[in-house]
Design a protein around this motif. Structure first.
Motif, PDB file in Angstrom:
ATOM      1  N   GLN A 271      39.833 -73.713   3.938  1.00  0.00           N
ATOM      2  CA  GLN A 271      39.081 -74.298   2.829  1.00  0.00           C
ATOM      3  C   GLN A 271      39.957 -74.443   1.597  1.00  0.00           C
ATOM      4  O   GLN A 271      39.813 -75.406   0.827  1.00  0.00           O
TER       5      GLN A 271
ATOM      6  N   GLU B 216      40.280 -74.027  15.566  1.00  0.00           N
ATOM      7  CA  GLU B 216      39.081 -74.555  14.915  1.00  0.00           C
ATOM      8  C   GLU B 216      39.325 -74.799  13.430  1.00  0.00           C
ATOM      9  O   GLU B 216      38.829 -75.772  12.850  1.00  0.00           O
TER      10      GLU B 216
ATOM     11  N   LYS C 220      41.306 -78.017  12.961  1.00  0.00           N
ATOM     12  CA  LYS C 220      40.407 -79.167  13.146  1.00  0.00           C
ATOM     13  C   LYS C 220      39.524 -79.365  11.916  1.00  0.00           C
ATOM     14  O   LYS C 220      39.373 -80.492  11.422  1.00  0.00           O
ATOM     15  N   TYR C 221      38.961 -78.281  11.418  1.00  0.00           N
ATOM     16  CA  TYR C 221      38.086 -78.358  10.248  1.00  0.00           C
ATOM     17  C   TYR C 221      38.840 -78.925   9.046  1.00  0.00           C
ATOM     18  O   TYR C 221      38.313 -79.785   8.314  1.00  0.00           O
TER      19      TYR C 221
ATOM     20  N   GLU D 198      39.316 -82.684   9.408  1.00  0.00           N
ATOM     21  CA  GLU D 198      38.037 -83.402   9.312  1.00  0.00           C
ATOM     22  C   GLU D 198      37.555 -83.494   7.872  1.00  0.00           C
ATOM     23  O   GLU D 198      36.997 -84.520   7.464  1.00  0.00           O
ATOM     24  N   GLN D 199      37.774 -82.448   7.089  1.00  0.00           N
ATOM     25  CA  GLN D 199      37.324 -82.459   5.704  1.00  0.00           C
ATOM     26  C   GLN D 199      38.207 -83.343   4.831  1.00  0.00           C
ATOM     27  O   GLN D 199      37.707 -84.077   3.968  1.00  0.00           O
TER      28      GLN D 199
END
Length: 433
Positions: free
Chosen positions: A338, A402, A405-406, A409-410
Motif C-alpha cells: 500500500q 498477492e 498483484k495488488y 492493480e491499484q
C-alpha cells in the motif's frame, strides 16, 4: 562463413503456472503502453558484434525470438547469443538445437559473464565482459582451429572505438522502440544489480558526433522512431548531457532512458530535455522503506526524503518519470504494498515498474541469499522480476505474490490512470503558457 546472432526469448519462459499468473495480471492493467515499449526492444550488443566482425563473414543473420521463430533449418558456422538471466534457460535449449546442427556456439552478456562455468556446459566459447577486443581475438583463433573456451575482457573499452551497430539487420516494422547505447558504467553499486559488475563504476560515453550519426541511421531506417537509450545512467555527466541535448533538439524523434534522481538538481539539463525529444525517464527508486533502501544503496537512502519533491520538479518540465520499486525486501512487511501504491499515486508518477527481489548471479544479493539458503528456484526463465524465486524475510511466498498483484492493480486501475492523465494535461498546459 555464416554467422547467426540470436536473442533468446525471455518473456513467458517461467513455469506454466507462473506464465498463466503473469498473463492474468497484465491483461487487466490499464495504461501500460509505455511499459510495452520498454520491453519490446531489440538486443543492442548483438548489433554491435555484427559491426565488429562483418569483414569476417559472408552472411550475418539477426534473429530476435521475441518477434520471430527460430528457423527450422539453417547451416550457420557460428551461432552467437547474448542474454540476461531470464533468457538463460531458453538460451541453453537453443544451444542444444544448434549444436545438433553442427554450429559452433558462443555467447556473452550479463548471465554468461556472471555464470561462465554453468554456461560452458552448453556453449563452446563464453565471452566475459565487453567484447570489442575479445571478439576479434576469438575470430582469429577460430580461423586457426584453436578457439578458447573463455575470452575475458581486461580493458576499459573506449566508447569512441565501439563501431556503429548494424541497425539495418533489424526488422524495423516489428519494433515499437529502437535501442542505442551511448555510454557504459554507473557510479552506484546497488546490491541487486549485475550490470555494474560487467561495466564497472566508471562512466564512459561516445562523442556527441558519434551518437548523432547512430541516431541519423535509425531515422533513415524508421520514420519518427522512438529511441530507447539503454544506458544504466545516461545523464550522469552533466556537461556531456548539455552538449548532447543541444544536438538532439528538434531532431524529429522521441526517446527515453535511465538516469538517477540527482537529475532534479540540474535545472539547465531539465530545461533541455523536452525540446530534445525526451518524454520518459526511468529512475530507480528501489524502495520507499528507509530500512530497505539503506541496505540497497546508501546514496539513494540519503535522497529518500526528497524523492517526492524531485519527481514533481522533473515532471514539471514535461518529462514523465517511470519509477522502479522492489517490494518484499528483507525489511519490508506487508504494509509495503500500500505504501508503494500511495507513493506512486500521490506523486503522479507517469508509471511504475514493480518487481520482487530477484537474485541475479553475479550480484551481491545472489551471494548473500545463496549463503542464507533462501533461493527457491534456479530455473532462470522464472527470473523475470515478477516471479517469486526467493523466500521472503517478513512474509510468505504467497503473500508476496498477492501483494505484487495488488500493487500493480491499484497503480494501473482506470481511476489511477485517469488521475495521472489529468495531471500531465495540466503540466503541458502550464508549459504552453
Amino acid at each position: 562463413m555464416k554467422l547467426a546472432l540470436i536473442s533468446p526469448k525471455g518473456v513467458a519462459m517461467g513455469t506454466n503456472k507462473e506464465n498463466q499468473s503473469t498473463a492474468e495480471i497484465y491483461e487487466d492493467l490499464n495504461g501500460i503502453e509505455s511499459l510495452k515499449e520498454l520491453m519490446s526492444c531489440a538486443n543492442s550488443p548483438l548489433l554491435t558484434i555484427a559491426a565488429i566482425v562483418e569483414d569476417y563473414f559472408e552472411e550475418i543473420t539477426y534473429i530476435d525470438e521475441e518477434i520471430e521463430s527460430i528457423p527450422s533449418e539453417g547451416d550457420y558456422d557460428i551461432v552467437a547469443m547474448s542474454f540476461m538471466t531470464q533468457q538463460a534457460s531458453r538460451a541453453f535449449e537453443l544451444a542444444e538445437i544448434f549444436k545438433a546442427r553442427g554450429s559452433y556456439l558462443v555467447c556473452g552478456g550479463m548471465h554468461p559473464t556472471n555464470s561462465p562455468e554453468e554456461t560452458l556446459q552448453y556453449f563452446d566459447t563464453v565471452f566475459i565482459g565487453e567484447g570489442e577486443i575479445t571478439w576479434i581475438e576469438f575470430i582469429k583463433d577460430y580461423k586457426r582451429n584453436n578457439p578458447k573456451q573463455i575470452y575475458k575482457n581486461t580493458h576499459v573499452i573506449d566508447m569512441e572505438t565501439v563501431p556503429t551497430p548494424k541497425f539495418e539487420l533489424l526488422k524495423m516494422d516489428k519494433y515499437r522502440t529502437i535501442p542505442i547505447q551511448i555510454s557504459r558504467g554507473c557510479p552506484h553499486n546497488c546490491e541487486f544489480c549485475e550490470s555494474t559488475k560487467v561495466y564497472g563504476p566508471k562512466y564512459r560515453h561516445k562523442s556527441v558526433e558519434k551518437v548523432m550519426k547512430e541516431i541519423e541511421i535509425v531515422k533513415s531506417l524508421k520514420k519518427n522512431p522512438h529511441i530507447y537509450f539503454t544506458d544504466d545512467n545516461m545523464l550522469v555527466n552533466r556537461s556531456f548531457s548539455l552538449e548532447l541535448l543541444d544536438a538532439m533538439k528538434g531532431g524529429g524523434f522521441r526517446w527515453m532512458t535511465h538516469t538517477d534522481i540527482s537529475l532534479a538538481d540540474y535545472d539547465e539539463v531539465l530545461g533541455k530535455l523536452f525540446d530534445s525529444g525526451c518524454r520518459k525517464l526511468v529512475i530507480g527508486f528501489e524502495s520507499i522503506n528507509p530500512d530497505s533502501l539503506k541496505n540497497i544503496e546508501k546514496w539513494k537512502y540519503n535522497r529518500l526524503t526528497s524523492y517526492g519533491e524531485s519527481i514533481q520538479k522533473i515532471q514539471s518540465y514535461g518529462v514523465g518519470v517511470w519509477g522502479t520499486f522492489i517490494v518484499g525486501l528483507d525489511n519490508d512487511d506487508k504494509s509495503v504494498f500500500q505504501r508503494v501504491v500511495d507513493f506512486t499515486n500521490d506523486n503522479n508518477l507517469y508509471g511504475a515498474m514493480i518487481s520482487v527481489p530477484t537474485p541475479f548471479p553475479g550480484s551481491g544479493f545472489y551471494s548473500r541469499l545463496e549463503e542464507e539458503k533462501r533461493i527457491l528456484s534456479k530455473h532462470w526463465g522464472s527470473y523475470t522480476l515478477w516471479n517469486v524465486v526467493i523466500k521472503p524475510a517478513q512474509m510468505t511466498v504467497e503473500e508476496l505474490r498477492e501483494g505484487f498483484k495488488y500493487t500493480l492493480e491499484q497503480i494501473y486501475s482506470k481511476e489511477a490512470v485517469a488521475k495521472r492523465m489529468e495531471y500531465f494535461k495540466n503540466v503541458y498546459t502550464n508549459m504552453r503558457k
